[in-house]
Enzyme design. Sequence first.
Site, mmCIF file in Angstrom:
data_model
loop_
_atom_site.group_PDB
_atom_site.id
_atom_site.type_symbol
_atom_site.label_atom_id
_atom_site.label_comp_id
_atom_site.label_asym_id
_atom_site.label_seq_id
_atom_site.Cartn_x
_atom_site.Cartn_y
_atom_site.Cartn_z
ATOM 1 N N ASP A 213 -2.893 -6.863 -5.851
ATOM 2 C CA ASP A 213 -4.315 -6.747 -5.506
ATOM 3 C C ASP A 213 -4.632 -7.807 -4.463
ATOM 4 O OD1 ASP A 213 -7.029 -6.578 -5.262
ATOM 5 O OD2 ASP A 213 -7.474 -6.810 -7.392
ATOM 6 N N GLY B 89 0.807 -1.211 0.000
ATOM 7 C CA GLY B 89 0.000 0.000 0.000
ATOM 8 C C GLY B 89 0.842 1.264 0.000
ATOM 9 N N LYS C 173 -9.498 -3.043 12.149
ATOM 10 C CA LYS C 173 -8.280 -2.414 12.665
ATOM 11 C C LYS C 173 -7.978 -2.904 14.082
ATOM 12 C CE LYS C 173 -7.083 0.076 9.118
ATOM 13 N NZ LYS C 173 -5.818 -0.193 8.389
ATOM 14 N N TYR D 142 -14.512 -1.215 9.568
ATOM 15 C CA TYR D 142 -13.214 -0.554 9.650
ATOM 16 C C TYR D 142 -12.664 -0.654 11.070
ATOM 17 C CZ TYR D 142 -9.562 2.963 9.189
ATOM 18 O OH TYR D 142 -8.345 3.610 9.178
#
Length: 246
Positions: A65, A16, A155, A151
Amino acid sequence: MTDPLDFTGRRVLVIGGSSGIGNGIAHGFRQRGADVTVTGTRPDAGDYLEAEDSDFTGLDYRQLDLTDRLAADRLAGLVAPFDVIVQSQGAVRYKRAEFTREGWDSVVDVNLNSVMDVARAFHAGLAETRGVMIIVSSVAAFKSTIGTPAYAASKAGAASLTKTLGEAWARDGIRVNGIAPGLVPTKLTSVTTDHPERLEASLRAIPLRRMGTPEDMAGAALFLASPLAAYIIGQTLVVDGGLTLS
């Protein structure tokens, strides 16, 4: 005296690293002599230059990906072992999309499942180099995010995984730690940073009264990857300007 933050001759992979926090971390290592490879989902680095605030100067780019659960294994088979691997991939879906099954699954796949996929794929190489893995989570791991349940949960899972891998892989000579960024202007936080009223309210909650920067996150990553952190494993360093102190 040897500079503990000199990474000359070290090989670093930033998953990333094509934009945002990951790109800032990549350049932090590059500026200190490392040979840095970054990944992104697009076929070529040039595909990012107009669409996003990306800088590939001095970086090697590889397409990856991670929605393809075997992609990390294929990449690991094509490259020499790395000394440092930073996992900075991330996804979020707003407008309550994460309350749907499809939205939940898509975010958890990127933010948690792919983290373990990458860790598994590169474990042998890190054991060979006695290297370091750094997992970028978020301060959302430690609080409620009312509109984005996947999310926050993913996380939190990444921060928990950091603890477990830190303990499990220490015997292999691998140090695993993490970073939990606060508010940093990226494409994932533009829902806040691109709206002056929301941004002003957010800044009032941060004791340092400013957003973080990718360079702030790079400083934390450099520390965790360096001999200065040689006795630290399984920890997630909160880098948020004091946002979560109260």
